[in-house]
Design an enzyme around this catalytic site. Structure first.
Site, PDB file in Angstrom:
ATOM      1  N   GLU A 279       0.901  -1.263  -0.067  1.00  0.00           N
ATOM      2  CA  GLU A 279       0.201   0.129  -0.148  1.00  0.00           C
ATOM      3  C   GLU A 279       0.944   1.252  -0.069  1.00  0.00           C
ATOM      4  O   GLU A 279       0.526   2.326  -0.640  1.00  0.00           O
ATOM      5  CB  GLU A 279      -0.872   0.086   1.087  1.00  0.00           C
ATOM      6  CG  GLU A 279      -1.961  -0.914   1.060  1.00  0.00           C
ATOM      7  CD  GLU A 279      -2.748  -1.066  -0.148  1.00  0.00           C
ATOM      8  OE1 GLU A 279      -3.332   0.153  -0.499  1.00  0.00           O
ATOM      9  OE2 GLU A 279      -3.015  -2.283  -0.510  1.00  0.00           O
ATOM     10  N   TRP A 282       1.651   2.010  -3.361  1.00  0.00           N
ATOM     11  CA  TRP A 282       0.600   2.716  -4.120  1.00  0.00           C
ATOM     12  C   TRP A 282       1.087   4.080  -4.040  1.00  0.00           C
ATOM     13  O   TRP A 282       0.934   4.847  -5.014  1.00  0.00           O
ATOM     14  CB  TRP A 282      -0.802   2.287  -3.724  1.00  0.00           C
ATOM     15  CG  TRP A 282      -1.244   0.981  -4.431  1.00  0.00           C
ATOM     16  CD1 TRP A 282      -1.168  -0.116  -3.791  1.00  0.00           C
ATOM     17  CD2 TRP A 282      -1.983   1.125  -5.672  1.00  0.00           C
ATOM     18  NE1 TRP A 282      -1.940  -0.945  -4.730  1.00  0.00           N
ATOM     19  CE2 TRP A 282      -2.192  -0.069  -6.106  1.00  0.00           C
ATOM     20  CE3 TRP A 282      -2.187   1.964  -6.594  1.00  0.00           C
ATOM     21  CZ2 TRP A 282      -2.734  -0.715  -7.091  1.00  0.00           C
ATOM     22  CZ3 TRP A 282      -2.499   1.521  -7.855  1.00  0.00           C
ATOM     23  CH2 TRP A 282      -3.029   0.152  -8.152  1.00  0.00           C
ATOM     24  N   TRP A 310     -20.079  13.989 -18.692  1.00  0.00           N
ATOM     25  CA  TRP A 310     -20.569  14.410 -17.284  1.00  0.00           C
ATOM     26  C   TRP A 310     -21.745  15.301 -17.217  1.00  0.00           C
ATOM     27  O   TRP A 310     -21.908  15.903 -17.977  1.00  0.00           O
ATOM     28  CB  TRP A 310     -19.234  15.133 -16.603  1.00  0.00           C
ATOM     29  CG  TRP A 310     -17.836  14.670 -16.827  1.00  0.00           C
ATOM     30  CD1 TRP A 310     -16.871  14.760 -17.386  1.00  0.00           C
ATOM     31  CD2 TRP A 310     -17.685  13.199 -16.059  1.00  0.00           C
ATOM     32  NE1 TRP A 310     -15.790  13.857 -17.439  1.00  0.00           N
ATOM     33  CE2 TRP A 310     -16.305  12.910 -16.243  1.00  0.00           C
ATOM     34  CE3 TRP A 310     -18.193  12.327 -15.193  1.00  0.00           C
ATOM     35  CZ2 TRP A 310     -15.571  11.838 -16.055  1.00  0.00           C
ATOM     36  CZ3 TRP A 310     -17.709  11.408 -14.811  1.00  0.00           C
ATOM     37  CH2 TRP A 310     -16.176  11.067 -15.073  1.00  0.00           C
ATOM     38  N   ASN A 345     -10.165   3.872   3.432  1.00  0.00           N
ATOM     39  CA  ASN A 345     -10.004   3.983   2.038  1.00  0.00           C
ATOM     40  C   ASN A 345     -11.076   3.002   1.314  1.00  0.00           C
ATOM     41  O   ASN A 345     -11.651   3.415   0.207  1.00  0.00           O
ATOM     42  CB  ASN A 345      -8.559   2.975   1.757  1.00  0.00           C
ATOM     43  CG  ASN A 345      -8.294   2.761   0.360  1.00  0.00           C
ATOM     44  OD1 ASN A 345      -8.213   3.607  -0.449  1.00  0.00           O
ATOM     45  ND2 ASN A 345      -8.376   1.471  -0.201  1.00  0.00           N
ATOM     46  N   TRP A 363     -15.064  13.719 -12.160  1.00  0.00           N
ATOM     47  CA  TRP A 363     -14.300  13.271 -10.962  1.00  0.00           C
ATOM     48  C   TRP A 363     -13.505  14.375 -10.383  1.00  0.00           C
ATOM     49  O   TRP A 363     -12.950  14.456  -9.041  1.00  0.00           O
ATOM     50  CB  TRP A 363     -13.595  11.890 -11.454  1.00  0.00           C
ATOM     51  CG  TRP A 363     -12.109  12.312 -12.455  1.00  0.00           C
ATOM     52  CD1 TRP A 363     -12.464  12.020 -13.685  1.00  0.00           C
ATOM     53  CD2 TRP A 363     -11.088  13.152 -12.368  1.00  0.00           C
ATOM     54  NE1 TRP A 363     -11.352  12.570 -14.538  1.00  0.00           N
ATOM     55  CE2 TRP A 363     -10.311  13.018 -13.624  1.00  0.00           C
ATOM     56  CE3 TRP A 363     -10.206  13.270 -11.401  1.00  0.00           C
ATOM     57  CZ2 TRP A 363      -9.243  13.649 -14.060  1.00  0.00           C
ATOM     58  CZ3 TRP A 363      -8.989  14.224 -11.432  1.00  0.00           C
ATOM     59  CH2 TRP A 363      -8.332  14.103 -12.943  1.00  0.00           C
ATOM     60  N   TRP A 386      -8.383   9.155  -7.696  1.00  0.00           N
ATOM     61  CA  TRP A 386      -9.850   9.793  -8.334  1.00  0.00           C
ATOM     62  C   TRP A 386      -9.707   9.129  -9.629  1.00  0.00           C
ATOM     63  O   TRP A 386     -10.974   8.637 -10.166  1.00  0.00           O
ATOM     64  CB  TRP A 386      -9.777  11.278  -8.267  1.00  0.00           C
ATOM     65  CG  TRP A 386     -10.786  11.603  -6.898  1.00  0.00           C
ATOM     66  CD1 TRP A 386     -10.126  11.831  -5.659  1.00  0.00           C
ATOM     67  CD2 TRP A 386     -12.109  11.415  -6.589  1.00  0.00           C
ATOM     68  NE1 TRP A 386     -10.924  12.210  -4.845  1.00  0.00           N
ATOM     69  CE2 TRP A 386     -12.117  11.765  -5.142  1.00  0.00           C
ATOM     70  CE3 TRP A 386     -13.221  11.341  -7.379  1.00  0.00           C
ATOM     71  CZ2 TRP A 386     -13.366  12.049  -4.543  1.00  0.00           C
ATOM     72  CZ3 TRP A 386     -14.357  11.201  -6.719  1.00  0.00           C
ATOM     73  CH2 TRP A 386     -14.662  11.583  -5.386  1.00  0.00           C
TER      74      TRP A 386
HETATM   75  C1  LIG Z   1     -10.978   8.601  -4.186  1.00  0.00           C
HETATM   76  C2  LIG Z   1      -9.730   8.584  -3.278  1.00  0.00           C
HETATM   77  C3  LIG Z   1      -9.109   9.696  -2.880  1.00  0.00           C
HETATM   78  C4  LIG Z   1      -7.727   9.401  -2.126  1.00  0.00           C
HETATM   79  N1  LIG Z   1      -6.947  10.593  -1.679  1.00  0.00           N
HETATM   80  C5  LIG Z   1      -5.810  10.470  -0.922  1.00  0.00           C
HETATM   81  C6  LIG Z   1      -5.202  11.668  -0.467  1.00  0.00           C
HETATM   82  O1  LIG Z   1      -5.558  12.766  -0.808  1.00  0.00           O
HETATM   83  N2  LIG Z   1      -4.088  11.257   0.321  1.00  0.00           N
HETATM   84  C7  LIG Z   1      -3.709  10.052   0.526  1.00  0.00           C
HETATM   85  O2  LIG Z   1      -2.702   9.992   1.268  1.00  0.00           O
HETATM   86  N3  LIG Z   1      -4.410   9.206   0.216  1.00  0.00           N
HETATM   87  C8  LIG Z   1      -5.558   9.229  -0.460  1.00  0.00           C
HETATM   88  N4  LIG Z   1      -6.024   8.126  -0.898  1.00  0.00           N
HETATM   89  C9  LIG Z   1      -5.580   6.833  -0.759  1.00  0.00           C
HETATM   90  C10 LIG Z   1      -6.114   5.845   0.580  1.00  0.00           C
HETATM   91  O3  LIG Z   1      -7.367   6.113   0.683  1.00  0.00           O
HETATM   92  C11 LIG Z   1      -5.300   6.556   1.792  1.00  0.00           C
HETATM   93  O4  LIG Z   1      -4.138   6.642   1.656  1.00  0.00           O
HETATM   94  C12 LIG Z   1      -5.560   5.646   3.065  1.00  0.00           C
HETATM   95  O5  LIG Z   1      -7.142   5.549   3.040  1.00  0.00           O
HETATM   96  C13 LIG Z   1      -4.891   6.226   4.207  1.00  0.00           C
HETATM   97  O6  LIG Z   1      -5.270   5.474   5.144  1.00  0.00           O
HETATM   98  P1  LIG Z   1      -4.028   4.803   6.168  1.00  0.00           P
HETATM   99  O7  LIG Z   1      -3.001   5.746   6.447  1.00  0.00           O
HETATM  100  O8  LIG Z   1      -4.936   4.097   7.365  1.00  0.00           O
HETATM  101  O9  LIG Z   1      -3.634   3.476   5.146  1.00  0.00           O
HETATM  102  P2  LIG Z   1      -3.002   2.332   5.026  1.00  0.00           P
HETATM  103  O10 LIG Z   1      -3.731   1.215   4.667  1.00  0.00           O
HETATM  104  O11 LIG Z   1      -2.506   2.233   6.756  1.00  0.00           O
HETATM  105  O12 LIG Z   1      -1.608   2.294   4.077  1.00  0.00           O
HETATM  106  C14 LIG Z   1      -0.609   3.007   4.595  1.00  0.00           C
HETATM  107  C15 LIG Z   1      -0.213   4.083   3.738  1.00  0.00           C
HETATM  108  O13 LIG Z   1      -0.008   3.706   2.271  1.00  0.00           O
HETATM  109  C16 LIG Z   1      -0.432   4.681   1.468  1.00  0.00           C
HETATM  110  N5  LIG Z   1      -1.737   4.293   0.646  1.00  0.00           N
HETATM  111  C17 LIG Z   1      -2.643   3.651   1.123  1.00  0.00           C
HETATM  112  N6  LIG Z   1      -3.601   2.963   0.238  1.00  0.00           N
HETATM  113  C18 LIG Z   1      -3.285   4.038  -0.882  1.00  0.00           C
HETATM  114  C19 LIG Z   1      -3.933   4.212  -2.179  1.00  0.00           C
HETATM  115  N7  LIG Z   1      -4.821   3.479  -2.529  1.00  0.00           N
HETATM  116  N8  LIG Z   1      -3.110   4.878  -2.965  1.00  0.00           N
HETATM  117  C20 LIG Z   1      -2.166   5.550  -2.570  1.00  0.00           C
HETATM  118  N9  LIG Z   1      -1.404   5.423  -1.230  1.00  0.00           N
HETATM  119  C21 LIG Z   1      -1.956   4.623  -0.325  1.00  0.00           C
HETATM  120  C22 LIG Z   1      -0.778   6.093   2.215  1.00  0.00           C
HETATM  121  O14 LIG Z   1       0.124   6.682   2.040  1.00  0.00           O
HETATM  122  C23 LIG Z   1      -1.148   5.348   3.744  1.00  0.00           C
HETATM  123  O15 LIG Z   1      -0.995   6.157   4.676  1.00  0.00           O
HETATM  124  C24 LIG Z   1      -7.480   8.183  -1.752  1.00  0.00           C
HETATM  125  C25 LIG Z   1      -8.262   7.021  -2.200  1.00  0.00           C
HETATM  126  C26 LIG Z   1      -9.286   7.345  -2.815  1.00  0.00           C
HETATM  127  C27 LIG Z   1     -10.051   6.124  -3.345  1.00  0.00           C
END
Ligand SMILES: Cc1cc2nc3c(=O)[nH]c(=O)nc-3n(C[C@H](O)[C@H](O)[C@H](O)COP(=O)(O)OP(=O)(O)OC[C@H]3O[C@@H](n4cnc5c(N)ncnc54)[C@H](O)[C@@H]3O)c2cc1C
Length: 483
Positions: A279, A282, A310, A345, A363, A386
């Site tokens: 993650e 990602w 849209w 997420n 979006w 997005w």
């Molecule tokens: C529509 C949408 C918008 C989002 N906008 C953002 C945003 O502005 N900033 C943001 O940091 N994340 C964003 N995310 C990705 C993700 O939802 C969050 O990073 C995650 O929910 C953060 O929670 P966590 O730290 O507990 O994640 P954990 O599951 O604990 O993951 C650890 C770290 O991995 C990274 N990560 C995890 N999932 C993703 C992912 N899908 N894409 C990229 N990095 C990821 C983050 O840095 C996160 O802190 C978005 C996802 C969606 C679907």
């Protein structure tokens, strides 16, 4: 005795002392260090830090300022155009070196390149470092040397480059300047909302700053890592690390996370650590995309989506923003966002899909709302995610995958605990009715005090009808060439 020329250390998205390469470089010079943070102007119609993230920034700067002060270093605050502030301050201080950790968004890159050229032309040395990612975005490439568009091979290639270097300790000795440098007052920046104070709930959930970040990581590694692969999609549980805002502001580096996870992984098992680090992968991928496709937040990555029809629907957009769509999981997510500045997420994916596919709203409207309301709003992750949900991105979810918000709720919030937390007007509904109250018997609704259309809205669109409409629109795009 002449003192060596001071070093100007410019903090940006790296508000920490540990594992901070620019800070280490500054310490290494042995010269007095002056730390600087610049609250930069809006560029391209958008403030570099969104509204909710400004609350975080305020608290994080307080924490950084205290940590630096304890080591005798002043954190100077300035607001305005960094292109004039940084060179002017460097010259005014007689700085021999300006150091910073790099950023990767197009506005940041353009600004930093101009400042670097300006400083060098006037005889000031500039040292820049990678401090926000495991690898620089240009290091991972295809065999032909091109940028990568698909996550799995990206992450494999990333891992083939080997372990990240060791995490750097806080420098043992830092020399501060003897003469205080004029600084603006943090309070004068008005970063935290007052009337109304819509961020009142944030402090109950978050501890911005380096110490808070470290504590959150330790808690997660201790209690969450082993369960992460099975539970990470559950918004009703404390199932993920919640490190995203700490990472957004660089209170913790991914290198620190990597080493700490590998260390904890021995006890937690390989599955947890691999899933968690993928993650974080990602996040690396999002930065790779933003670096190579700088218009990621503005333009469809796949140009065929430029023809997507849209809809303009201000009432639908407002209902979505306020958590009043009539779909409990969507509304719980949008209210979690409003109350805490964060959203799980899984729910981010569901609410984004609802906006894009059920309401067929662009979006970019969703991206802009998240930019202002998320404490972790991040130029790369937000835009890439997005576009991923829209189906217009690199390695995106297929457009025809339309999340059913009721089924998503039943699967990932099985007892409705998450919905009850954020949509209290539905709290007394039984588990069997909480995901689709409009399907419940009158008696059940009455017993729970729910009056549809009065205490809680009826669905603003019918799932089956909206799904068919979105799929028809998508069908029309088929056959158009991708970028
Ligand atoms: C529509 C949408 C918008 C989002 N906008 C953002 C945003 O502005 N900033 C943001 O940091 N994340 C964003 N995310 C990705 C993700 O939802 C969050 O990073 C995650 O929910 C953060 O929670 P966590 O730290 O507990 O994640 P954990 O599951 O604990 O993951 C650890 C770290 O991995 C990274 N990560 C995890 N999932 C993703 C992912 N899908 N894409 C990229 N990095 C990821 C983050 O840095 C996160 O802190 C978005 C996802 C969606 C679907």
């Amino acid at each position: 005795m002449t003192l060596p020329s001071p070093t100007l250390l410019w903090f940006r998205n790296d508000l920490r002392l540990a594992d901070n390469p620019a800070l280490c470089r500054a310490a290494e010079t042995g010269a007095p260090v002056i730390a600087l943070y610049v609250l930069e102007n809006a560029a391209g119609g958008r403030a570099p830090v969104g509204d909710a993230a400004r609350w975080w920034l305020s608290r994080s700067l307080q924490s950084l300022g205290r940590d630096l002060e304890a080591r005798g270093v002043q954190l100077v605050l300035r607001s305005g155009d960094a292109r004039t502030i940084v060179p002017d301050l460097a010259h005014c201080l007689g700085a021999g070196l300006v150091a910073w950790n790099r950023r990767y968004d197009p506005v940041g890159i353009a600004c930093d390149s101009a400042i670097k050229a300006d400083l060098k032309a006037t005889g000031v040395a500039v040292d820049t470092f990678g401090g926000s990612l495991l690898r620089e975005p240009w290091e991972v490439k295809t065999q032909a040397g091109d940028p990568m568009r698909v996550f799995t091979p990206f992450w494999r290639a990333h891992q083939r480059l080997g372990e990240p270097g060791a995490s750097l300790p806080v420098p043992a000795v830092l020399v501060g300047s003897r003469t205080p440098v004029p600084s603006e007052e943090l309070a004068s920046w008005g970063l935290e909302p007052t009337s109304p104070n819509w961020a009142a709930g944030f402090a109950e959930v978050w501890s911005p700053g380096e110490a808070g970040a470290r504590a959150r990581l330790a808690d997660f590694l201790d209690a969450g890592l082993a369960r992460y692969p099975d539970e990470r999609n559950r918004p009703d549980l404390a199932s993920t690390s919640r490190l995203s805002p700490h990472l957004r502001f660089g209170e913790l580096s991914p290198v620190q996370i990597w080493h700490a996870s590998e260390h904890a992984g021995a006890a937690s098992g390989r599955a947890g650590i691999d899933k968690f680090l993928s993650e974080v992968g990602w996040r690396e991928f999002s930065y790779h995309l933003l670096f190579h496709w700088p218009r990621l937040a503005q333009d469809n990555f796949q140009a065929r989506f430029d023809a997507f029809p849209w809809r303009t629907d201000p009432a639908g957009l407002a209902a979505w923003q306020r958590g009043l769509t009539g779909y409990p999981l969507v509304d719980a997510g949008m209210r979690e966002l409003w109350q805490t500045g964060w959203m799980h997420n899984r729910v981010r994916m569901v609410v984004a899909s609802f906006l894009i596919k059920h309401l067929m709203i662009d979006w970019r409207e969703g991206e802009a709302w998240f930019w202002e309301t998320l404490v972790d709003a991040d130029a790369a992750n937000n835009a890439a995610s997005w576009q991923w949900v829209a189906g217009s991105g690199a390695d995106a979810a297929p457009y025809f995958r339309v999340f059913n918000p009721v089924k998503q709720g039943e699967t990932f919030d099985p007892k409705g605990d998450y919905i009850r937390r954020y949509v209290p007007e539905l709290a007394r509904l039984p588990d069997s009715a909480i995901h689709a109250p409009w399907q419940a018997d009158d008696q059940v609704l009455k017993g729970a005090g729910v009056r549809l259309g009065v205490t809680y809205p009826r669905p603003i669109v019918d799932h089956a009808v909206a799904r068919a409409r979105a799929l028809d629109a998508f069908q029309a795009l088929r056959g158009r060439d991708d970028v």
